[in-house]
Design an enzyme around this catalytic site. Sequence first.
Site, PDB file in Angstrom:
ATOM      1  N   HIS A  45       0.841  -1.194   0.000  1.00 10.71           N
ATOM      2  CA  HIS A  45       0.000   0.000   0.000  1.00 10.71           C
ATOM      3  C   HIS A  45       0.878   1.246   0.000  1.00 10.71           C
ATOM      4  CE1 HIS A  45      -3.125   2.706   2.136  1.00 10.71           C
ATOM      5  NE2 HIS A  45      -3.295   2.734   0.840  1.00 10.71           N
ATOM      6  N   GLU A 102       2.828   0.640   3.496  1.00 13.38           N
ATOM      7  CA  GLU A 102       2.233  -0.355   4.394  1.00 13.38           C
ATOM      8  C   GLU A 102       2.309  -1.702   3.669  1.00 13.38           C
ATOM      9  OE1 GLU A 102      -1.135   1.830   7.185  1.00 13.38           O
ATOM     10  OE2 GLU A 102      -1.763   1.136   5.218  1.00 13.38           O
TER      11      GLU A 102
HETATM   12  P1  NAI Z   1      -6.843   5.793 -11.055  1.00 16.10           P
HETATM   13  O1  NAI Z   1      -8.284   5.810 -11.398  1.00 16.10           O
HETATM   14  O2  NAI Z   1      -6.065   7.033 -11.143  1.00 16.10           O
HETATM   15  O3  NAI Z   1      -6.104   4.720 -11.948  1.00 16.10           O
HETATM   16  C1  NAI Z   1      -6.582   3.416 -12.179  1.00 16.10           C
HETATM   17  C2  NAI Z   1      -6.039   2.971 -13.514  1.00 16.10           C
HETATM   18  O4  NAI Z   1      -6.268   1.583 -13.664  1.00 16.10           O
HETATM   19  C3  NAI Z   1      -6.714   3.643 -14.714  1.00 16.10           C
HETATM   20  O5  NAI Z   1      -5.733   4.271 -15.492  1.00 16.10           O
HETATM   21  C4  NAI Z   1      -7.407   2.501 -15.445  1.00 16.10           C
HETATM   22  O6  NAI Z   1      -7.363   2.668 -16.849  1.00 16.10           O
HETATM   23  C5  NAI Z   1      -6.561   1.315 -15.011  1.00 16.10           C
HETATM   24  N1  NAI Z   1      -7.294   0.048 -15.075  1.00 16.10           N
HETATM   25  C6  NAI Z   1      -8.548  -0.203 -14.691  1.00 16.10           C
HETATM   26  N2  NAI Z   1      -8.834  -1.501 -14.890  1.00 16.10           N
HETATM   27  C7  NAI Z   1      -7.736  -2.076 -15.416  1.00 16.10           C
HETATM   28  C8  NAI Z   1      -7.401  -3.383 -15.815  1.00 16.10           C
HETATM   29  N3  NAI Z   1      -8.284  -4.363 -15.730  1.00 16.10           N
HETATM   30  N4  NAI Z   1      -6.183  -3.604 -16.309  1.00 16.10           N
HETATM   31  C9  NAI Z   1      -5.288  -2.620 -16.391  1.00 16.10           C
HETATM   32  N5  NAI Z   1      -5.534  -1.360 -16.015  1.00 16.10           N
HETATM   33  C10 NAI Z   1      -6.745  -1.090 -15.523  1.00 16.10           C
HETATM   34  O7  NAI Z   1      -6.776   5.157  -9.596  1.00 16.10           O
HETATM   35  P2  NAI Z   1      -5.636   5.345  -8.501  1.00 16.10           P
HETATM   36  O8  NAI Z   1      -5.949   6.515  -7.659  1.00 16.10           O
HETATM   37  O9  NAI Z   1      -4.314   5.226  -9.141  1.00 16.10           O
HETATM   38  O10 NAI Z   1      -5.899   4.062  -7.559  1.00 16.10           O
HETATM   39  C11 NAI Z   1      -5.489   2.770  -7.949  1.00 16.10           C
HETATM   40  C12 NAI Z   1      -5.492   1.869  -6.735  1.00 16.10           C
HETATM   41  O11 NAI Z   1      -4.614   2.412  -5.758  1.00 16.10           O
HETATM   42  C13 NAI Z   1      -6.830   1.715  -6.042  1.00 16.10           C
HETATM   43  O12 NAI Z   1      -6.928   0.401  -5.549  1.00 16.10           O
HETATM   44  C14 NAI Z   1      -6.763   2.718  -4.907  1.00 16.10           C
HETATM   45  O13 NAI Z   1      -7.594   2.379  -3.829  1.00 16.10           O
HETATM   46  C15 NAI Z   1      -5.307   2.585  -4.530  1.00 16.10           C
HETATM   47  N6  NAI Z   1      -4.731   3.737  -3.837  1.00 16.10           N
HETATM   48  C16 NAI Z   1      -5.004   5.022  -4.230  1.00 16.10           C
HETATM   49  C17 NAI Z   1      -4.435   6.097  -3.571  1.00 16.10           C
HETATM   50  C18 NAI Z   1      -4.683   7.507  -4.028  1.00 16.10           C
HETATM   51  O14 NAI Z   1      -4.355   8.427  -3.276  1.00 16.10           O
HETATM   52  N7  NAI Z   1      -5.212   7.727  -5.213  1.00 16.10           N
HETATM   53  C19 NAI Z   1      -3.526   5.880  -2.418  1.00 16.10           C
HETATM   54  C20 NAI Z   1      -3.237   4.499  -2.142  1.00 16.10           C
HETATM   55  C21 NAI Z   1      -3.846   3.483  -2.809  1.00 16.10           C
END
Ligand code: NAI
Length: 701
Positions: free
Chosen positions: A432, A444
């Site tokens: 994480h 984490e």
């Molecule tokens: P985001 O929406 O910016 O990016 C997600 C990306 O995943 C998108 O570019 C999308 O096209 C891609 N995607 C979706 N389904 C896919 C698949 N089947 N195969 C390949 N690519 C795929 O989301 P973000 O903010 O980067 O979050 C991603 C993960 O990280 C989530 O699980 C979130 O909970 C976690 N996270 C987010 C934080 C934040 O501050 N944004 C902090 C820590 C963890």
Amino acid sequence: MTDVIRLERRGDIALILVNNPPVNALGHAVRKGLLDAFRQADEAPEVTAVVLVCEGPTFMAGADIKEFGKPPQAPSLPEVIEVIEGCRKPSVAVIHGSALGGGLEVALGCHYRIARSDAKVGLPEVKLGLLPGAGGTQRLPRLAGVEKALEMIVSGQPIGAAEALEHHIVDELFEGDLIEAGLTYARRLVEEGRGPRRSGEQTRGLEGVDNEALIRAKHAEVAKRMPGLFSPLRCIAAVEAATRLPLAEGLKRERELFTECLNSPQRGALIHSFFAERQAGKIDDLPSDVKLRPIRTAAVIGGGTMGVGIALSFANTGVPVKLLEINDEALQRGLQRARETYAASVKRGSLTEDAMEQRLALIAGVTDYGALADADVVVEAVFEEMGVKQQVFEQLDAVCKPGAILASNTSSLDLNAIAAFTKRPEDVVGLHFFSPANVMRLLEVVRGERTSDEVLATAMAIGKQLKKVSVVVGVCDGFVGNRMVFQYGREAEFLLEEGATPQQVDAALRNFGMAMGPFAMRDLSGLDIGQAIRKRQRATLPAHLDFPTVSDKLCAAGMLGQKTGAGYYRYEPGNRTPQENPDLAPMLEAASREKGIERKALDEQYIVERCIFALVNEGAKILEEGIAQRSSDIDVIYLNGYGFPAFRGGPMYYADSVGLDKVLARVKELHARCGDWWKPAPLLEKLAAEGRTFTEWQAGQ
Ligand code: NAI
Ligand code: 3HC
């Protein structure tokens, strides 16, 4: 001699060898041994020069931090250095690794210093709430000048050997064998008839510059950049003494200021942080012979905010990484974002064009899972939806080689459920990261029910490789950091319903030392994130509990924070400075009215206790459930991921220092007045009743 100090003779040169693993800290035995060795060398008529060399990976890395706060044992370090400087034979300190704190002060006590070209020197005491207390504030300015000395002492940042040479802190650089280099230099001194050259008698660094102006400027900088910190101002006062007083009086003044720092509660908190960070890397129930899997290549799934940051983290440490997206368009967006992030560093001057191209070349964009077959570790960072995670992990299970580590960056989903989508749950672990993942130090490492010891240990090693501070946590909603921050944010928002404004709450918590107020922070990350979490949590929320409503009102009005130009604050286009949001006041009034609350002014201490004790009460539950291994791990998470002030040691240490009986009394009051969100954690009640602290409990008592 003692076990840790050996005095040998090489012809007419006395060679003093220090061997006190792991970092040759200047504990009592080292101080005593050095004192005796220098005295003997001084008194032996046939000795013409003295060479001081440390064995192991480093020169002396400072005083033994474990001794602070305990009764002092003679000889003190200043006494030892006085003898070293007073020696009638010229002495050479041979520096390799790091000469830090008291270690550099010993070297400054020697008459000459040579450094291996990859060595570092520094006075990091300020990071422990101290100042260099063995002459560093008096001798360094005399050699390097007041400007450089202030910079090094107030920032605590070490500098490289070449820079140290430029500023007259060392006399020469060398490569190769330490003893050989030291003896060669010492023989040259003898041949050239160069005798002792005492740093304390130098004046070059103090002359020809407006030292008063430099000191004034440093005061202004500290007031702006290090508010609330006790020791930086004392560091400046000690250097100022060097500019005004003869050595002996300056040393006396330095000692007085050092003692003030030693007795300040900030010193205790900062030293707690130092050891807590090192302790966090240790996993109590892991066999010591657990094997690590080699990590040579990595892959990241999802090129969004987090995925790109994680890919950059791998590339920054030289690990080739594949970035997988759903289609070419999304992939190009991700790769473009990676390039833009590096380009911004180039623009700021923190990265060269060449380095940028080298790092970008390590990131290969792909859209086909087949390309991940050779990855040693895959980190998933796709949308936070279980269905999407399932698709991804099933595909990873099908294509990844046996032994590959399958990691998820989920921030709140059940890692055990994610692991169950594969036929190899023992290879699944949570990594994480925090946003921006290429910048934030915290990681984490989420240990699932089935995660194997080998995978957990390797995940910690990956964190180290990526230069992160890694902390093991168990599976629960939000893990440690976010689970606690939900409580903190919720209470901050209840305060808005009671009568506070976001400005008042943010200011109170910033004055407490938080890097950012909770509402500015929410505007930065986006209010929709919290809304989604509340939506999920409402499904299982007991009927007698509810959430505050201001955030939902803002979301309903399309005010999601910085990204929409308004949230708790308003933002001008292209400007991240929070301004008052005029649309908020009616929403606050409506929120209070709906709950029948009469709005009133709230005092700062109440605001702080309401938010910080909410963290502590939840932290106590987390500890008791075994989600964190020890209370200091929770502190490390808050210090490195949530902007908690280092000088307060983290929320659990802070609670210990307030007194758990006092914390519990407030929690009980709030429970009676505000309801069951404030139900006291059983561990808090138990420890308060027994007069113990969280820190003692972690020691297993
Ligand atoms: P985001 O929406 O910016 O990016 C997600 C990306 O995943 C998108 O570019 C999308 O096209 C891609 N995607 C979706 N389904 C896919 C698949 N089947 N195969 C390949 N690519 C795929 O989301 P973000 O903010 O980067 O979050 C991603 C993960 O990280 C989530 O699980 C979130 O909970 C976690 N996270 C987010 C934080 C934040 O501050 N944004 C902090 C820590 C963890
Ligand atoms: N005293 C006691 N123990 C120390 C120590 C010190 N000064 N410095 C490091 N250690 C211990 C660590 O706790 C750790 O112990 P562990 O293995 O049991 O966890 C072990 O040495 C190795 O340390 P690291 O894991 O940090 O090893 P690294 O190789 O990553 O870093 C280092 C080495 C750069 C030397 C780093 O440990 C460091 O920065 N140490 C602190 C240096 C410092 O602050 N010195 C100033 C002390 S105050 C002083 O000198 C006052 C004087 O002015 C009077």
